[in-house]
Design a protein around this motif. Sequence first.
Motif, PDB file in Angstrom:
ATOM      1  N   VAL A 157     -26.041 -22.002  -7.573  1.00 38.12           N
ATOM      2  CA  VAL A 157     -25.299 -23.222  -7.239  1.00 38.12           C
ATOM      3  C   VAL A 157     -23.917 -23.181  -7.887  1.00 38.12           C
ATOM      4  O   VAL A 157     -23.781 -23.111  -9.106  1.00 38.12           O
ATOM      5  CB  VAL A 157     -26.072 -24.482  -7.678  1.00 38.12           C
ATOM      6  N   ARG A 176     -21.498 -25.491  -6.788  1.00 38.94           N
ATOM      7  CA  ARG A 176     -21.097 -26.891  -6.779  1.00 38.94           C
ATOM      8  C   ARG A 176     -22.257 -27.683  -6.223  1.00 38.94           C
ATOM      9  O   ARG A 176     -22.941 -27.192  -5.327  1.00 38.94           O
ATOM     10  CB  ARG A 176     -19.893 -27.042  -5.850  1.00 38.94           C
ATOM     11  N   SER A 177     -22.466 -28.869  -6.733  1.00 40.28           N
ATOM     12  CA  SER A 177     -23.571 -29.693  -6.241  1.00 40.28           C
ATOM     13  C   SER A 177     -23.055 -31.102  -6.030  1.00 40.28           C
ATOM     14  O   SER A 177     -22.378 -31.650  -6.895  1.00 40.28           O
ATOM     15  CB  SER A 177     -24.714 -29.693  -7.263  1.00 40.28           C
ATOM     16  N   CYS A 231     -25.099 -28.736  -1.540  1.00 38.71           N
ATOM     17  CA  CYS A 231     -24.549 -27.865  -2.572  1.00 38.71           C
ATOM     18  C   CYS A 231     -23.977 -26.595  -1.965  1.00 38.71           C
ATOM     19  O   CYS A 231     -24.371 -26.164  -0.881  1.00 38.71           O
ATOM     20  CB  CYS A 231     -25.594 -27.551  -3.640  1.00 38.71           C
ATOM     21  N   THR A 240     -29.954 -30.112   0.009  1.00 37.59           N
ATOM     22  CA  THR A 240     -31.031 -30.085  -0.960  1.00 37.59           C
ATOM     23  C   THR A 240     -32.276 -30.548  -0.218  1.00 37.59           C
ATOM     24  O   THR A 240     -32.216 -31.532   0.502  1.00 37.59           O
ATOM     25  CB  THR A 240     -30.741 -31.069  -2.107  1.00 37.59           C
TER      26      THR A 240
END
Length: 355
Positions: A39, A41-42, A47, A60
Motif C-alpha cells: 500500500v 496510499r490509502s 488504495c 478495500t
Amino acid sequence: VQEDPPDFDAALGPVAWNADFAVRWQAADTPEGAVPGRVVRSDHGRCLVATARGPLHLHTAPSRREPSVGDWVIVDPTGTYAFDILDRRSALVRTASGRPTHVLAANVDVVGIAVGIDRPFNARRLERLLLLAWESGAEPCVVLSKTDLVEGATLRERKVEVETIAAGVAVLAVSTVTGQGLRELRDLFGGGKTAVLVGESGAGKSSLVNALVGEDVQGVQEVRHSDAKGRHTTTSRELFPLGNGGVIIDTPGIRTVAVLAGEDAVNATFPDIEELAATCRYGDCAHAEEPGCAVRGAAAAGDLDQARLDSFLGLRAEMAQETKRREPRGRPKGRRPGPRSSKSSQRAKWRTYED
Ligand SMILES: Nc1nc2c(ncn2[C@@H]2O[C@H](COP(=O)(O)OP(=O)(O)OP(=O)(O)O)[C@@H](O)[C@H]2O)c(=O)[nH]1
Ligand SMILES: [Mg+2]
Ligand SMILES: [Zn+2]
C-alpha cells in the motif's frame, strides 16, 4: 506440470519486499492467482498498491480492515480488491481516550522524528514521539533539520540538548540546502528498510523526502515568518521508493500524538532512568516515597533533570491508567463494546490531532 512458486523478489524489491514478507505471504490464506502488493496510499475504502504488475488502484474489500500505508495486502486475481492484510511486523499506532486505535503506518523499520532547528525545541513533545516509535516495534532516530539556518556553535548546543532527551537514539543533523547529513540518512533508511518521517508541520519532512528520492515527488511550502509554523502542506500519508531498496513514508505534520504504550516502550524512551532504577533499594521501587530510591536521589543531586523525571512518572502513570481502562471487563462474549461511530466522524476526530 507443477508451476514454480512465483518469485516476487525482483519486481517488489523497490518497495522493500523481503524474506520476512515472503514467509508471511506463504503462510497467508491466498486465493489461486492472487499476488502481494504494498500500500502506497490509502484513502477512504480505496488504495494505491504497488504490485509486480505495476501500480493498481484497488478497493478495500468490504467488511475487511482498512489497510494503512506500508501494509502488504493480498490482491485478488482480477486486480480489483485489496482483499486482506498480511500480518504486520510493526505498526505506528495513534490512540486516545475513548477512541479506536488508528494505524499511521505499517511495517516500518525506522521512525525518523523530524525536529526543525528553526523553532523552539519541545522536549516533552519529542518524548511522546519517541514513545510512539518505540511502541511501534521500529527503531527511532531524530532528524535535526535545517541546520544551515544556525551557526556551528548553536547547532552543537541544540544537538546536545536533543541527544539528552533522545537518550540512546541516533540524532542526525541534516540540511536539504547544504546537503549535510543526507548521505548518512539515506544509508540509515536504505537497504531494504521502510522508514517513516513524523513531526511538526514545517519541520521539513517532505523536503527530505524529495532530497532522498532525488526528485520533487512531494509539495513543500514556506513556513510562517513570524513563528516558523508550517502550513500543513502534506495532507495524506504516502510511500516512496528511495531507489536503494528502501522506501520512505511522508506524513502530514503532527504537533503531538496520543499514544498508548507499554512499560517496555516507556523504559526504552527513558533508558537513563531505567538504568538508575536498577540501583534503587527495592526492585519494584515506584520512585515515589521509597527510601533508597536512586532515581529521586539522582534528581536531588542534580544528575537527572527533575522535569525529565516528572515527565517519565507522568507518562508511566498515564500509560498504566489508559491500558487498564482499555482492558475488557467481563464483557459478555460475542457482543460489541457498544455502537461504533461512523467512519467520517472518526476521521474528523483524528484530524484534530494533525495540527
Ligand atoms: N533553510 C532550510 N529550509 C528548509 C530545509 N528543509 C526544508 N526547508 C523549508 O521549510 C519549509 C517547510 O518544508 P516542508 O518540507 O514542506 O515541511 P513538512 O515537514 O513537510 O511540512 P508539512 O507537510 O506541513 O507537515 C519549506 O519552505 C522548505 O523549503 C532546510 O534544510 N533548510
Ligand atoms: Mg510535508
Ligand atoms: Zn526508585
